[in-house]
Design an enzyme around this catalytic site. Sequence first.
Site, PDB file in Angstrom:
ATOM      1  N   GLY A  46       0.828  -1.198   0.000  1.00  0.00           N
ATOM      2  CA  GLY A  46       0.000   0.000   0.000  1.00  0.00           C
ATOM      3  C   GLY A  46       0.862   1.247   0.000  1.00  0.00           C
ATOM      4  O   GLY A  46       2.015   1.217   0.449  1.00  0.00           O
ATOM      5  N   HIS A 133      -4.378   1.349   7.619  1.00  0.00           N
ATOM      6  CA  HIS A 133      -3.036   1.936   7.633  1.00  0.00           C
ATOM      7  C   HIS A 133      -2.932   3.093   6.624  1.00  0.00           C
ATOM      8  O   HIS A 133      -2.475   4.185   6.961  1.00  0.00           O
ATOM      9  CB  HIS A 133      -2.010   0.838   7.305  1.00  0.00           C
ATOM     10  N   GLU A 134      -3.381   2.836   5.404  1.00  0.00           N
ATOM     11  CA  GLU A 134      -3.248   3.859   4.350  1.00  0.00           C
ATOM     12  C   GLU A 134      -4.157   5.053   4.618  1.00  0.00           C
ATOM     13  O   GLU A 134      -3.761   6.196   4.390  1.00  0.00           O
ATOM     14  CB  GLU A 134      -3.524   3.258   2.968  1.00  0.00           C
ATOM     15  N   HIS A 137      -2.716   7.582   6.926  1.00  0.00           N
ATOM     16  CA  HIS A 137      -1.750   8.499   6.294  1.00  0.00           C
ATOM     17  C   HIS A 137      -2.435   9.774   5.791  1.00  0.00           C
ATOM     18  O   HIS A 137      -1.845  10.856   5.812  1.00  0.00           O
ATOM     19  CB  HIS A 137      -1.071   7.828   5.090  1.00  0.00           C
TER      20      HIS A 137
HETATM   21 ZN    ZN Z   1       2.511   3.545   5.680  1.00  0.00          ZN
END
Ligand code: ZN
Length: 164
Positions: A46, A133-134, A137
């Site tokens: 990712g 997780h992405e 960000h």
């Molecule tokens: Zn990352």
Amino acid sequence: MALRTIREYGDDVLEKKCKTVKEITPRIKELVQDMLETMYNANGVGLAAPQVGILKRIVVIDVSPEADQPLVMINPEILETDGEQTGYEGCLSLPGKSGVVTRPNYVKAKATDLDGTEYIIEGEELLARAICHELDHLDGHMYVEKVEGELVNNEDLVEDSEEE
Ligand code: ZN
């Protein structure tokens, strides 16, 4: 297409909130292609736009074993989560390191694809982890904020698993 430089942990750009994509222009399409190429080149599953220095709400993910099922998520939003999974997680912006993070085991999200069509995706296990997780960000968050215990070097991780 071109490889983009992956920004590393400590870079301010990774701490900023990303802006909504209003229109899928040729530039956005080029960015997405570059992000995919950069992710595959780094053997990642990712990559989020801020990781290549662009503060837009775009992520690419591919958790397939052959790395041939790219998922493009523009303006993604998590709609539902369920369950829990605890395991090692890493990030292309913090190469060579991993840490234990607890995430939902199931995620339902909506996003827009490169044609501008909104879609719903459901994922479990690694896909659910990658989506969480992405998307973090895009709001300026890194997994290290959620790590239980210490970050470890990936080489140590391999040795640990061999001992078990
Ligand atoms: Zn990352």
